[in-house]
Scaffold this motif. Structure first.
Motif, PDB file in Angstrom:
ATOM      1  N   ALA A  67       0.856  -1.189   0.000  1.00 30.50           N
ATOM      2  CA  ALA A  67       0.000   0.000   0.000  1.00 30.50           C
ATOM      3  C   ALA A  67       0.888   1.232   0.000  1.00 30.50           C
ATOM      4  O   ALA A  67       1.936   1.257   0.651  1.00 30.50           O
ATOM      5  CB  ALA A  67      -0.894   0.016   1.232  1.00 30.50           C
ATOM      6  N   VAL A  68       0.475   2.239  -0.726  1.00 33.53           N
ATOM      7  CA  VAL A  68       1.176   3.519  -0.742  1.00 33.53           C
ATOM      8  C   VAL A  68       0.156   4.608  -0.434  1.00 33.53           C
ATOM      9  O   VAL A  68      -0.909   4.660  -1.048  1.00 33.53           O
ATOM     10  CB  VAL A  68       1.851   3.779  -2.108  1.00 33.53           C
ATOM     11  N   THR A  69       0.501   5.435   0.527  1.00 35.84           N
ATOM     12  CA  THR A  69      -0.334   6.570   0.886  1.00 35.84           C
ATOM     13  C   THR A  69       0.465   7.829   0.621  1.00 35.84           C
ATOM     14  O   THR A  69       1.553   7.996   1.165  1.00 35.84           O
ATOM     15  CB  THR A  69      -0.737   6.511   2.374  1.00 35.84           C
ATOM     16  N   LEU A  70      -0.050   8.692  -0.233  1.00 34.59           N
ATOM     17  CA  LEU A  70       0.649   9.922  -0.600  1.00 34.59           C
ATOM     18  C   LEU A  70      -0.015  11.124   0.061  1.00 34.59           C
ATOM     19  O   LEU A  70      -1.238  11.279  -0.004  1.00 34.59           O
ATOM     20  CB  LEU A  70       0.635  10.103  -2.112  1.00 34.59           C
ATOM     21  N   PHE A  71       0.801  11.939   0.678  1.00 32.99           N
ATOM     22  CA  PHE A  71       0.336  13.166   1.307  1.00 32.99           C
ATOM     23  C   PHE A  71       0.804  14.336   0.449  1.00 32.99           C
ATOM     24  O   PHE A  71       1.952  14.350  -0.004  1.00 32.99           O
ATOM     25  CB  PHE A  71       0.863  13.257   2.738  1.00 32.99           C
ATOM     26  N   ILE A  83       5.032   3.168  -9.279  1.00 31.09           N
ATOM     27  CA  ILE A  83       5.081   2.259  -8.140  1.00 31.09           C
ATOM     28  C   ILE A  83       4.769   0.840  -8.593  1.00 31.09           C
ATOM     29  O   ILE A  83       5.414  -0.118  -8.167  1.00 31.09           O
ATOM     30  CB  ILE A  83       4.103   2.728  -7.049  1.00 31.09           C
ATOM     31  N   GLU A  84       3.800   0.702  -9.498  1.00 34.09           N
ATOM     32  CA  GLU A  84       3.393  -0.628  -9.971  1.00 34.09           C
ATOM     33  C   GLU A  84       4.500  -1.341 -10.733  1.00 34.09           C
ATOM     34  O   GLU A  84       4.481  -2.570 -10.829  1.00 34.09           O
ATOM     35  CB  GLU A  84       2.149  -0.502 -10.847  1.00 34.09           C
ATOM     36  N   ARG A  85       5.466  -0.633 -11.244  1.00 34.03           N
ATOM     37  CA  ARG A  85       6.598  -1.272 -11.943  1.00 34.03           C
ATOM     38  C   ARG A  85       7.431  -2.137 -11.005  1.00 34.03           C
ATOM     39  O   ARG A  85       8.028  -3.114 -11.424  1.00 34.03           O
ATOM     40  CB  ARG A  85       7.515  -0.216 -12.558  1.00 34.03           C
ATOM     41  N   THR A  86       7.496  -1.740  -9.732  1.00 28.40           N
ATOM     42  CA  THR A  86       8.376  -2.414  -8.778  1.00 28.40           C
ATOM     43  C   THR A  86       7.633  -3.155  -7.679  1.00 28.40           C
ATOM     44  O   THR A  86       8.143  -4.124  -7.131  1.00 28.40           O
ATOM     45  CB  THR A  86       9.332  -1.385  -8.146  1.00 28.40           C
ATOM     46  N   TYR A  87       6.426  -2.727  -7.366  1.00 21.22           N
ATOM     47  CA  TYR A  87       5.698  -3.295  -6.231  1.00 21.22           C
ATOM     48  C   TYR A  87       4.370  -3.895  -6.659  1.00 21.22           C
ATOM     49  O   TYR A  87       3.752  -3.432  -7.611  1.00 21.22           O
ATOM     50  CB  TYR A  87       5.430  -2.205  -5.174  1.00 21.22           C
ATOM     51  N   ASN A  88       3.921  -4.876  -5.910  1.00 22.15           N
ATOM     52  CA  ASN A  88       2.590  -5.454  -6.076  1.00 22.15           C
ATOM     53  C   ASN A  88       1.616  -4.517  -5.366  1.00 22.15           C
ATOM     54  O   ASN A  88       1.189  -4.756  -4.239  1.00 22.15           O
ATOM     55  CB  ASN A  88       2.554  -6.865  -5.478  1.00 22.15           C
ATOM     56  N   LEU A  89       1.293  -3.441  -6.025  1.00 20.59           N
ATOM     57  CA  LEU A  89       0.487  -2.379  -5.427  1.00 20.59           C
ATOM     58  C   LEU A  89      -0.984  -2.772  -5.397  1.00 20.59           C
ATOM     59  O   LEU A  89      -1.593  -2.999  -6.430  1.00 20.59           O
ATOM     60  CB  LEU A  89       0.669  -1.078  -6.226  1.00 20.59           C
ATOM     61  N   VAL A  90      -1.528  -2.867  -4.185  1.00 22.39           N
ATOM     62  CA  VAL A  90      -2.936  -3.226  -4.039  1.00 22.39           C
ATOM     63  C   VAL A  90      -3.764  -2.078  -3.468  1.00 22.39           C
ATOM     64  O   VAL A  90      -4.987  -2.138  -3.477  1.00 22.39           O
ATOM     65  CB  VAL A  90      -3.119  -4.500  -3.177  1.00 22.39           C
ATOM     66  N   ARG A  91      -3.087  -1.056  -2.962  1.00 16.15           N
ATOM     67  CA  ARG A  91      -3.808   0.123  -2.447  1.00 16.15           C
ATOM     68  C   ARG A  91      -2.938   1.354  -2.689  1.00 16.15           C
ATOM     69  O   ARG A  91      -1.766   1.382  -2.350  1.00 16.15           O
ATOM     70  CB  ARG A  91      -4.114  -0.035  -0.961  1.00 16.15           C
ATOM     71  N   TYR A  92      -3.548   2.366  -3.277  1.00 15.23           N
ATOM     72  CA  TYR A  92      -2.871   3.626  -3.594  1.00 15.23           C
ATOM     73  C   TYR A  92      -3.810   4.748  -3.186  1.00 15.23           C
ATOM     74  O   TYR A  92      -4.885   4.896  -3.753  1.00 15.23           O
ATOM     75  CB  TYR A  92      -2.576   3.678  -5.090  1.00 15.23           C
ATOM     76  N   THR A  93      -3.423   5.498  -2.171  1.00 15.83           N
ATOM     77  CA  THR A  93      -4.301   6.520  -1.623  1.00 15.83           C
ATOM     78  C   THR A  93      -3.633   7.886  -1.673  1.00 15.83           C
ATOM     79  O   THR A  93      -2.484   8.029  -1.244  1.00 15.83           O
ATOM     80  CB  THR A  93      -4.654   6.205  -0.148  1.00 15.83           C
TER      81      THR A  93
END
Length: 127
Positions: A67-71, A83-93
């Motif tokens: 999960a990645v949370t951006l402020f 992010i999806e190029r390197t990580y198994n991103l299942v949540r992006y907020t």
């Protein structure tokens, strides 16, 4: 030490230039004192130095659900595709407010996002 702590908290947070609107004097003095009296500020510089000096290598791929949370006032705001190029991103907020020090600035927003991520993960049955 205190001037560095104040400058970074002012420029890397969502305080609109008024550091006291997000951080108490006690918090900032305690943080500066902890770094000063323990001589441990180097640990906070190390990742930036190692990256700039080319001492860290790229991660090939992380398959663990991420999960990645951006402020909006943080130092970086990478697009989801990067992010999806390197990580198994299942949540992006993308959060409505907050900065680099989000756990202190917006603890409820961050905690809710972490809880939502963890709650959506498949759970192993006790075994």
């Amino acid at each position: 030490m205190l001037s560095r702590i104040l400058e970074k908290h002012r420029s890397w947070s969502d305080c609109g230039g008024d550091v006291s609107s997000r951080f108490s004097d006690d918090y900032l003095l305690t943080l500066a004192s902890a770094y000063w009296f323990t001589n441990s500020i180097g640990t906070s510089f190390r990742p930036y130095y190692e990256h700039a000096a080319g001492l860290t290598s790229r991660i090939a791929r992380v398959e663990v659900p991420t999960a990645v949370t951006l402020f909006p006032h943080d130092l970086a705001s990478p697009p989801r595709s990067w992010i999806e190029r390197t990580y198994n991103l299942v949540r992006y907020t993308r959060m409505p407010r907050g900065g680099h020090f989000a756990p202190h600035e917006e603890p409820a927003l961050l905690a809710d996002d972490i809880a939502a991520f963890a709650g959506a993960l498949p759970h192993a049955s006790p075994g």
